[in-house]
Design a protein around this motif. Sequence first.
Motif, PDB file in Angstrom:
ATOM      1  N   PHE A 138       1.447  -1.153  -0.229  1.00 38.40           N
ATOM      2  CA  PHE A 138       0.146   0.182   0.134  1.00 38.40           C
ATOM      3  C   PHE A 138       1.101   0.957  -0.282  1.00 38.40           C
ATOM      4  CE2 PHE A 138      -2.341  -3.878   1.560  1.00 38.40           C
ATOM      5  CZ  PHE A 138      -3.689  -2.836   0.738  1.00 38.40           C
ATOM      6  N   THR A 139       0.839   2.462  -1.270  1.00 41.66           N
ATOM      7  CA  THR A 139       1.342   3.105  -1.542  1.00 41.66           C
ATOM      8  C   THR A 139       0.610   3.956  -2.239  1.00 41.66           C
ATOM      9  OG1 THR A 139       4.075   3.964  -2.330  1.00 41.66           O
ATOM     10  CG2 THR A 139       2.449   1.705  -3.409  1.00 41.66           C
ATOM     11  N   ASP A 140       2.135   5.646  -1.766  1.00 42.87           N
ATOM     12  CA  ASP A 140       1.630   6.587  -2.683  1.00 42.87           C
ATOM     13  C   ASP A 140       2.217   6.556  -3.865  1.00 42.87           C
ATOM     14  OD1 ASP A 140       3.832   7.671  -1.686  1.00 42.87           O
ATOM     15  OD2 ASP A 140       2.943   9.734  -0.977  1.00 42.87           O
ATOM     16  N   LEU A 141       2.931   6.217  -4.111  1.00 47.61           N
ATOM     17  CA  LEU A 141       3.935   5.671  -5.397  1.00 47.61           C
ATOM     18  C   LEU A 141       4.310   7.366  -5.250  1.00 47.61           C
ATOM     19  CD1 LEU A 141       1.533   4.342  -8.435  1.00 47.61           C
ATOM     20  CD2 LEU A 141       2.809   2.813  -6.873  1.00 47.61           C
ATOM     21  N   SER A 142       4.418   7.691  -4.365  1.00 46.09           N
ATOM     22  CA  SER A 142       5.803   8.504  -4.288  1.00 46.09           C
ATOM     23  C   SER A 142       7.373   8.266  -5.066  1.00 46.09           C
ATOM     24  CB  SER A 142       6.569   8.812  -3.571  1.00 46.09           C
ATOM     25  OG  SER A 142       4.788   9.954  -2.458  1.00 46.09           O
ATOM     26  N   ARG A 143       7.988   9.850  -6.155  1.00 47.42           N
ATOM     27  CA  ARG A 143       8.850   9.051  -6.915  1.00 47.42           C
ATOM     28  C   ARG A 143       9.938   8.999  -5.680  1.00 47.42           C
ATOM     29  NH1 ARG A 143       9.788  13.965 -10.402  1.00 47.42           N
ATOM     30  NH2 ARG A 143       7.564  13.102 -11.064  1.00 47.42           N
ATOM     31  N   VAL A 144      10.100   9.549  -4.672  1.00 53.37           N
ATOM     32  CA  VAL A 144      11.448   9.566  -3.795  1.00 53.37           C
ATOM     33  C   VAL A 144      11.523   7.789  -3.136  1.00 53.37           C
ATOM     34  CG1 VAL A 144      11.832  11.865  -2.985  1.00 53.37           C
ATOM     35  CG2 VAL A 144       9.714  10.480  -1.737  1.00 53.37           C
ATOM     36  N   VAL A 145      10.492   7.156  -3.006  1.00 52.68           N
ATOM     37  CA  VAL A 145      10.380   6.091  -2.402  1.00 52.68           C
ATOM     38  C   VAL A 145      10.641   5.204  -3.601  1.00 52.68           C
ATOM     39  CG1 VAL A 145       9.076   4.184  -1.324  1.00 52.68           C
ATOM     40  CG2 VAL A 145       8.514   6.400  -0.900  1.00 52.68           C
ATOM     41  N   TRP A 146      10.139   5.460  -5.037  1.00 57.48           N
ATOM     42  CA  TRP A 146      10.188   4.272  -5.483  1.00 57.48           C
ATOM     43  C   TRP A 146      11.148   5.019  -6.881  1.00 57.48           C
ATOM     44  CZ3 TRP A 146       7.516  -0.307  -5.329  1.00 57.48           C
ATOM     45  CH2 TRP A 146       7.212  -0.614  -4.350  1.00 57.48           C
ATOM     46  N   ASN A 147      12.985   5.189  -5.815  1.00 59.08           N
ATOM     47  CA  ASN A 147      13.488   5.425  -6.905  1.00 59.08           C
ATOM     48  C   ASN A 147      14.446   4.235  -7.327  1.00 59.08           C
ATOM     49  OD1 ASN A 147      16.042   4.966  -4.779  1.00 59.08           O
ATOM     50  ND2 ASN A 147      14.368   5.998  -3.418  1.00 59.08           N
ATOM     51  N   ASP A 148      15.177   5.060  -8.035  1.00 62.18           N
ATOM     52  CA  ASP A 148      15.415   3.882  -9.057  1.00 62.18           C
ATOM     53  C   ASP A 148      16.367   2.598  -7.204  1.00 62.18           C
ATOM     54  OD1 ASP A 148      15.348   4.714 -11.502  1.00 62.18           O
ATOM     55  OD2 ASP A 148      17.163   5.877 -11.720  1.00 62.18           O
ATOM     56  N   GLY A 149      17.436   3.393  -7.728  1.00 59.91           N
ATOM     57  CA  GLY A 149      18.233   2.291  -6.169  1.00 59.91           C
ATOM     58  C   GLY A 149      17.000   1.731  -5.371  1.00 59.91           C
ATOM     59  N   ALA A 150      15.900   1.731  -5.380  1.00 59.94           N
ATOM     60  CA  ALA A 150      15.541   1.221  -4.026  1.00 59.94           C
ATOM     61  C   ALA A 150      14.546   0.417  -5.294  1.00 59.94           C
ATOM     62  CB  ALA A 150      14.317   1.363  -3.748  1.00 59.94           C
ATOM     63  N   LEU A 151      14.490   0.329  -6.544  1.00 58.49           N
ATOM     64  CA  LEU A 151      13.472  -0.443  -8.367  1.00 58.49           C
ATOM     65  C   LEU A 151      14.898  -1.164  -7.806  1.00 58.49           C
ATOM     66  CD1 LEU A 151      11.687   2.022 -10.142  1.00 58.49           C
ATOM     67  CD2 LEU A 151      10.667   0.576  -8.527  1.00 58.49           C
ATOM     68  N   ASN A 152      15.806  -1.162  -8.134  1.00 61.92           N
ATOM     69  CA  ASN A 152      16.770  -2.105  -8.226  1.00 61.92           C
ATOM     70  C   ASN A 152      16.842  -3.206  -7.259  1.00 61.92           C
ATOM     71  OD1 ASN A 152      17.871  -0.981 -10.551  1.00 61.92           O
ATOM     72  ND2 ASN A 152      19.306   0.001 -10.297  1.00 61.92           N
ATOM     73  N   LEU A 153      16.904  -2.955  -6.094  1.00 62.59           N
ATOM     74  CA  LEU A 153      16.963  -3.272  -4.652  1.00 62.59           C
ATOM     75  C   LEU A 153      15.675  -4.408  -4.818  1.00 62.59           C
ATOM     76  CD1 LEU A 153      18.224  -1.506  -1.870  1.00 62.59           C
ATOM     77  CD2 LEU A 153      19.541  -2.798  -3.338  1.00 62.59           C
ATOM     78  N   MET A 154      14.550  -3.437  -5.005  1.00 61.92           N
ATOM     79  CA  MET A 154      13.656  -4.995  -5.194  1.00 61.92           C
ATOM     80  C   MET A 154      13.389  -5.761  -5.923  1.00 61.92           C
ATOM     81  SD  MET A 154      10.406  -2.096  -4.015  1.00 61.92           S
ATOM     82  CE  MET A 154      10.577  -1.117  -4.504  1.00 61.92           C
ATOM     83  N   GLY A 155      14.035  -5.136  -7.602  1.00 56.51           N
ATOM     84  CA  GLY A 155      14.179  -6.386  -8.763  1.00 56.51           C
ATOM     85  C   GLY A 155      15.052  -7.362  -8.734  1.00 56.51           C
ATOM     86  N   GLU A 156      15.753  -6.991  -7.621  1.00 54.48           N
ATOM     87  CA  GLU A 156      16.587  -8.357  -7.126  1.00 54.48           C
ATOM     88  C   GLU A 156      15.850  -9.378  -6.362  1.00 54.48           C
ATOM     89  OE1 GLU A 156      20.402  -6.351  -6.265  1.00 54.48           O
ATOM     90  OE2 GLU A 156      21.160  -5.340  -7.532  1.00 54.48           O
ATOM     91  N   ALA A 157      15.378  -8.771  -5.336  1.00 56.98           N
ATOM     92  CA  ALA A 157      14.868  -9.849  -4.341  1.00 56.98           C
ATOM     93  C   ALA A 157      13.355 -10.672  -5.086  1.00 56.98           C
ATOM     94  CB  ALA A 157      14.859  -8.487  -3.046  1.00 56.98           C
ATOM     95  N   LEU A 158      13.588 -10.124  -6.405  1.00 57.74           N
ATOM     96  CA  LEU A 158      11.991 -10.816  -6.754  1.00 57.74           C
ATOM     97  C   LEU A 158      12.755 -12.097  -7.713  1.00 57.74           C
ATOM     98  CD1 LEU A 158       9.728  -8.122  -8.001  1.00 57.74           C
ATOM     99  CD2 LEU A 158       8.868  -9.597  -5.793  1.00 57.74           C
ATOM    100  N   LYS A 159      13.556 -11.519  -8.552  1.00 61.62           N
ATOM    101  CA  LYS A 159      14.303 -12.522  -9.213  1.00 61.62           C
ATOM    102  C   LYS A 159      14.587 -13.368  -8.793  1.00 61.62           C
ATOM    103  CE  LYS A 159      17.629 -12.069 -13.152  1.00 61.62           C
ATOM    104  NZ  LYS A 159      18.943 -11.557 -13.837  1.00 61.62           N
ATOM    105  N   ALA A 160      15.383 -13.005  -7.653  1.00 59.90           N
ATOM    106  CA  ALA A 160      15.910 -14.229  -6.344  1.00 59.90           C
ATOM    107  C   ALA A 160      15.011 -14.889  -5.573  1.00 59.90           C
ATOM    108  CB  ALA A 160      16.683 -13.327  -5.565  1.00 59.90           C
ATOM    109  N   ASN A 161      13.955 -14.547  -5.507  1.00 61.47           N
ATOM    110  CA  ASN A 161      12.707 -15.631  -5.350  1.00 61.47           C
ATOM    111  C   ASN A 161      11.200 -15.629  -6.706  1.00 61.47           C
ATOM    112  OD1 ASN A 161      13.251 -15.850  -2.306  1.00 61.47           O
ATOM    113  ND2 ASN A 161      13.691 -13.426  -2.754  1.00 61.47           N
ATOM    114  N   GLU A 162      11.321 -16.434  -7.493  1.00 58.99           N
ATOM    115  CA  GLU A 162      10.790 -16.735  -8.781  1.00 58.99           C
ATOM    116  C   GLU A 162       9.528 -16.996  -8.175  1.00 58.99           C
ATOM    117  OE1 GLU A 162      10.680 -16.193 -11.190  1.00 58.99           O
ATOM    118  OE2 GLU A 162      12.565 -14.662 -11.960  1.00 58.99           O
ATOM    119  N   GLY A 163       8.171 -16.512  -8.414  1.00 59.89           N
ATOM    120  CA  GLY A 163       7.031 -17.422  -7.840  1.00 59.89           C
ATOM    121  C   GLY A 163       6.616 -16.294  -6.861  1.00 59.89           C
TER     122      GLY A 163
END
Length: 709
Positions: free
Chosen positions: A192-217
């Motif tokens: 649950f988020t307001d999609l603020s850019r300061v939260v969903w910045n490039d650094g945060a997206l890279n970290l979350m992307g790596e976590a999702l990639k490492a935990n397929e499914g």
Amino acid sequence: MSFLAPTLLAGAAFIALPIILHLVMRREPKKVEFPALRFVRKRQSTNQTRLRLRHWILLALRCAFILFLVLALARPVLRGSGLLGEGKAGLAAAVVIDNSPRMDYLKKNESRLDAAKETATWLLEKLPADAEVALVEPGRARRAKLGERDAAILRTERLRTTPAAAPLADAVIEAVSLLAERPDHRREVYVFTDLSRVVWNDGALNLMGEALKANEGTKLYLVDVGEKDPVNAGLGELELSADHLATGEIVTLRTDALASENLSGRPRSVEVWLAPAGGKATKRAEEQVELSDVAQPVEVPLSGLTAGVHQGYVRLSGDDPLSADNTRYFTVSVDPPPRLLLVGATVDDTNLMAEALAPSALAQTAAAQFAVEQIAVDGLDRAQLATFDAVMLLDPPALTSAEWRKLSDFVQTGGGLAVMLGRNAVGKLDEFNAPAPQLLLQGELRWVDSKATYLAPTGYGHPVLRQLADIAEATPWPAFPVFKKWAVANFDKAATTVATFADGTPAIVEGLFGSGRVLLVTTPLSDRASGDPWNLLPTNPDPWPFLALVEGMADYLVGADNRPLNYEAGRVVSLPLPRRSDLATYVLDPPTGDPLPQSLSPGQQEIVVTVTDQVGNYRVRSGGERARLDRGFSVNSAPDVGMLARAEFPTIEAALGEDRVELVASRNSLSSTIDLGSVGRELFPWLIAIVAIVLACEQWLADRFYKTD
């Protein structure tokens, strides 16, 4: 797709009944007699074709009626495929709710957090009763655990915003790793988020992307609780020219006023208020500013502050949906200058150091950083050392045992001492290496080293050198040559080398004695350039490194409190206790709530405050009305708390993966996601409706087909 009653599918065999009836109940064609045989034959062919088509349509409707009725009674359930199919062991879900101050944004008297909590509770109640769920709170000390749905609902209802919230990305990564413990489950994370850019910045997206990639499914659902065009005006980070002031100094407050585009051009005022402890706040200054979506700098000076702790806040006038960034708090400590005693062979020998630490121009305006007193060494036995914070021996001659013991007692009780050795110690090794001075000097004098060198610290982490840390590479130490220095050996095991010369020999050595501290400098810092100087540290045409060095030494010796007094929420705060203090307890006054009494351990030298999750001014007191301890500090939200510009979902989708993330913009779409993806949607109502439609069509066609003459 699955069926709640799969055995009823056997009823599909009854499709054979309409086929049999269709073959048995064939209608005989009507006999029509017309005079013209050609017309009769043509009419007969048309009737046969129409009858044949009606037969097949009626057969198909009857077969469809039985088929859909059987399917409806079998109760089929449609489930989304997701990334893991239906999951063999059920559902594991994690709910992450942004609890930063941004979520206090109001719309129709409801905050974003309240809207998120209401929807999250509704979501948890719709999940299957046997689902394993968890609420992951950003910044919570304990790691979340998968458990029962009711426990997650209770924690959701108790959730509050906090300025000390950790990055949302950390909570999402924690949720993904938590669900990875259930590899045989269907795994879903609802954010649950307001999609603020300061939260969903490039650094945060890279970290979350790596976590999702490492935990397929694991599937990520972003539940948008923000506004497409937020309205907000606020203040950025508050900076002070100094947290600690000498009497008479002016402090300058600097911040930025920033607004969303829909508020640009509107005038507002930035007000500075002083709020004494237990007293009424008073406005001390005000600046006008015109709002813009580009940061507008605001600078306000404050003068006339008396000795003591001063606390207040800077406020942006007017109201807007987010109040968390409209006020910034501050603390300033105004202290009388610490007293420093300079001792030389003569009073004139202390003039260079006195001018470096307390320039005469500032001393006349009572704005000098130190209160310096100069004496000759023969007056040391009469000096009241207890009235001073530190003593500096500038190239002293040999002292008597009584004088060394007097200095030892001073240091033992918490005083600071610097001994800078030079020409006056030549030929007096026995006096300086005697037991009384060795208690303080930490090492034995051996000989005078006449090989030219210069100061070359290997590190700048010690408080003595901290002022030079940011410009270490630009400090021109070779321009300040050292021609002579003392060679010292057999250092005490507790001694620490603060700085070295370029040849690796010790330049400044620190020793601890009792509650105080001693600095031994192996070359004098008071030589004039004339004659035969031991170094040119104080007499170079541009001696700024020397000034920074001796100021750092004096600060360290007097125990100057240079630690910051203004912090970001969630940081650990450390406040030094007064030297020579016998305090046993103190009281911490938070911005809201009751005072918190605390105890002090014997020998404790500082107070550490670990809970700073409230924004505002804090006060630490002890000693009752005498107030032997009076400290304060301020806590503010992060500077970006008012930045509400939204990130674009295609950017998020591209970073996390199109098949790993989905945007949910309304409760209806969230309901569809739950029904299809988690619980499954029963098709019984739709199938019964189709059965009714098929039956109606069959009846209508049968009535027309079997109508009697």
